[in-house]
Design a protein around this motif. Structure first.
Motif, PDB file in Angstrom:
ATOM      1  N   UNK A 125       0.795  -1.231   0.000  1.00  0.00           N
ATOM      2  CA  UNK A 125       0.000   0.000   0.000  1.00  0.00           C
ATOM      3  C   UNK A 125       0.828   1.283   0.000  1.00  0.00           C
ATOM      4  N   UNK A 126       2.097   1.180   0.377  1.00  0.00           N
ATOM      5  CA  UNK A 126       2.919   2.375   0.522  1.00  0.00           C
ATOM      6  C   UNK A 126       2.733   3.081   1.844  1.00  0.00           C
ATOM      7  N   UNK A 127       1.868   2.568   2.711  1.00  0.00           N
ATOM      8  CA  UNK A 127       1.717   3.146   4.045  1.00  0.00           C
ATOM      9  C   UNK A 127       3.042   3.106   4.791  1.00  0.00           C
ATOM     10  N   UNK A 128       3.230   4.089   5.671  1.00  0.00           N
ATOM     11  CA  UNK A 128       4.428   4.171   6.490  1.00  0.00           C
ATOM     12  C   UNK A 128       4.003   4.334   7.942  1.00  0.00           C
ATOM     13  N   UNK A 129       4.799   3.784   8.871  1.00  0.00           N
ATOM     14  CA  UNK A 129       4.405   3.914  10.261  1.00  0.00           C
ATOM     15  C   UNK A 129       5.504   3.557  11.228  1.00  0.00           C
ATOM     16  N   UNK A 130       5.240   3.870  12.483  1.00  0.00           N
ATOM     17  CA  UNK A 130       6.164   3.585  13.570  1.00  0.00           C
ATOM     18  C   UNK A 130       5.372   3.261  14.816  1.00  0.00           C
ATOM     19  N   UNK A 131       5.860   2.301  15.586  1.00  0.00           N
ATOM     20  CA  UNK A 131       5.360   2.028  16.928  1.00  0.00           C
ATOM     21  C   UNK A 131       6.543   2.071  17.870  1.00  0.00           C
ATOM     22  N   UNK A 132       6.317   2.581  19.082  1.00  0.00           N
ATOM     23  CA  UNK A 132       7.421   2.849  19.990  1.00  0.00           C
ATOM     24  C   UNK A 132       6.947   2.745  21.430  1.00  0.00           C
ATOM     25  N   UNK A 133       7.869   2.364  22.331  1.00  0.00           N
ATOM     26  CA  UNK A 133       7.543   2.286  23.747  1.00  0.00           C
ATOM     27  C   UNK A 133       8.764   2.680  24.566  1.00  0.00           C
ATOM     28  N   UNK A 134       8.505   3.146  25.800  1.00  0.00           N
ATOM     29  CA  UNK A 134       9.596   3.635  26.639  1.00  0.00           C
ATOM     30  C   UNK A 134       9.186   3.615  28.105  1.00  0.00           C
ATOM     31  N   UNK A 135      10.197   3.683  28.970  1.00  0.00           N
ATOM     32  CA  UNK A 135       9.937   3.876  30.397  1.00  0.00           C
ATOM     33  C   UNK A 135       9.549   5.314  30.703  1.00  0.00           C
ATOM     34  N   UNK A 136       9.837   6.229  29.792  1.00  0.00           N
ATOM     35  CA  UNK A 136       9.521   7.640  29.975  1.00  0.00           C
ATOM     36  C   UNK A 136       8.082   7.929  29.543  1.00  0.00           C
ATOM     37  N   UNK A 137       7.471   8.983  30.041  1.00  0.00           N
ATOM     38  CA  UNK A 137       6.106   9.329  29.612  1.00  0.00           C
ATOM     39  C   UNK A 137       6.093   9.909  28.207  1.00  0.00           C
ATOM     40  N   UNK A 138       4.994   9.691  27.510  1.00  0.00           N
ATOM     41  CA  UNK A 138       4.702  10.345  26.227  1.00  0.00           C
ATOM     42  C   UNK A 138       5.819  10.193  25.208  1.00  0.00           C
ATOM     43  N   UNK A 139       6.362   8.993  25.062  1.00  0.00           N
ATOM     44  CA  UNK A 139       7.509   8.789  24.181  1.00  0.00           C
ATOM     45  C   UNK A 139       7.211   9.148  22.731  1.00  0.00           C
ATOM     46  N   UNK A 140       6.006   8.835  22.253  1.00  0.00           N
ATOM     47  CA  UNK A 140       5.700   9.074  20.842  1.00  0.00           C
ATOM     48  C   UNK A 140       5.680  10.554  20.500  1.00  0.00           C
ATOM     49  N   UNK A 141       5.390  11.397  21.481  1.00  0.00           N
ATOM     50  CA  UNK A 141       5.346  12.837  21.235  1.00  0.00           C
ATOM     51  C   UNK A 141       6.709  13.392  20.851  1.00  0.00           C
ATOM     52  N   UNK A 142       7.780  12.743  21.293  1.00  0.00           N
ATOM     53  CA  UNK A 142       9.136  13.236  21.046  1.00  0.00           C
ATOM     54  C   UNK A 142       9.871  12.466  19.972  1.00  0.00           C
ATOM     55  N   UNK A 143       9.574  11.182  19.854  1.00  0.00           N
ATOM     56  CA  UNK A 143      10.464  10.291  19.101  1.00  0.00           C
ATOM     57  C   UNK A 143       9.923   9.797  17.764  1.00  0.00           C
ATOM     58  N   UNK A 144       8.612   9.865  17.547  1.00  0.00           N
ATOM     59  CA  UNK A 144       7.998   9.276  16.352  1.00  0.00           C
ATOM     60  C   UNK A 144       7.709  10.345  15.310  1.00  0.00           C
ATOM     61  N   UNK A 145       8.252  10.151  14.106  1.00  0.00           N
ATOM     62  CA  UNK A 145       8.091  11.124  13.019  1.00  0.00           C
ATOM     63  C   UNK A 145       7.782  10.362  11.727  1.00  0.00           C
ATOM     64  N   UNK A 146       6.719  10.753  11.045  1.00  0.00           N
ATOM     65  CA  UNK A 146       6.353  10.097   9.791  1.00  0.00           C
ATOM     66  C   UNK A 146       5.563  11.059   8.917  1.00  0.00           C
ATOM     67  N   UNK A 147       5.746  10.924   7.616  1.00  0.00           N
ATOM     68  CA  UNK A 147       5.001  11.737   6.654  1.00  0.00           C
ATOM     69  C   UNK A 147       4.659  10.886   5.448  1.00  0.00           C
TER      70      UNK A 147
END
Length: 224
Positions: free
Chosen positions: A12-34
């Motif tokens: 499909x050409x879809x792009x994505x990321x999944x992420x986890x951390x011991x820190x709060x709100x990890x995706x807000x800082x570390x996940x970037x996709x366009x």
């Protein structure tokens, strides 16, 4: 402190990321996709600007490998950063500075790359990639499978408390942007549950944006 899987769906050409951390709100800082561009995980001692700049470079048509080289060239704090990149064609690149935290590693596969630091063992990223490669179906489902494989392989050295998943497709906004910003016990299971709740509604939200006259009912009081 963090582990992630960045990927492209070859069908499909879809792009994505999944992420986890011991820190709060990890995706807000570390996940970037366009959409039609790529994915950048900027993690460890995080610099979100690297994710933003990486997407700009990918948008100019650079490959994942060339984007990584450009990001590191002349950058002052390379030894503290960990990066994982997927370009629009499924090309991958990854980097871990020598001051990344604890046990760290990256692993690149077909249309995907996993990265982690403060891991229980160095094999966690490889387990994520192998699980993604063996999976089928919608990209978000496959990202969840990879995250669950990380947990089964040992995951982080300590407990994780946040998780997120970002998926982009043909429109300018994410078609899926789900976050569990803090969870005392199992944010990855909570993210999987959140995805199961959101999945059957995804296309309705997309249609409401593109053509509300053709969209299904909104599911709110007074809607007919």
């Amino acid at each position: 402190m963090t582990f992630s899987i960045s990927a492209r769906c070859a069908k499909t050409g879809m792009l994505g990321i999944a992420i986890s951390s011991s820190s709060p709100a990890v995706a807000a800082r570390c996940a970037h996709a366009k959409a039609n561009t790529g994915v950048v995980a900027s993690q460890n001692i995080t610099d979100p600007a690297l994710g933003q700049k990486g997407l700009l470079l990918l948008g100019e048509g650079l490959s994942a490998t060339d984007t990584l080289a450009k990001l590191l060239d002349g950058y002052e704090f390379t030894e503290f950063r960990q990066l994982a990149i997927v370009d629009r064609d499924g090309g991958t690149a990854s980097y871990s500075g020598d001051k990344a935290l604890g046990v760290f590693s990256t692993f690149e596969g077909k249309d995907c790359v996993a990265a982690g630091n403060l891991l229980a063992n160095q094999d966690v990223p490889q387990a994520m990639v192998r699980a993604f490669e063996a999976s089928t179906g919608y990209l978000a489902d496959r990202l969840i499978v990879a995250m669950q494989a990380a947990v089964a392989a040992g995951g982080e050295a300590g407990p994780v408390h946040s998780a997120g998943m970002l998926v982009v497709d043909k429109v300018s906004w994410p078609v899926t942007d789900l976050r569990v910003d803090w969870h005392e016990e199992d944010p990855i299971a909570a993210l999987a549950d959140l995805w199961e709740l959101y999945k059957p509604q995804l296309n309705a939200y997309l249609m409401r944006a593109l053509d509300p006259t053709a969209a299904p009912n909104y599911g709110v009081p007074g809607d007919e």
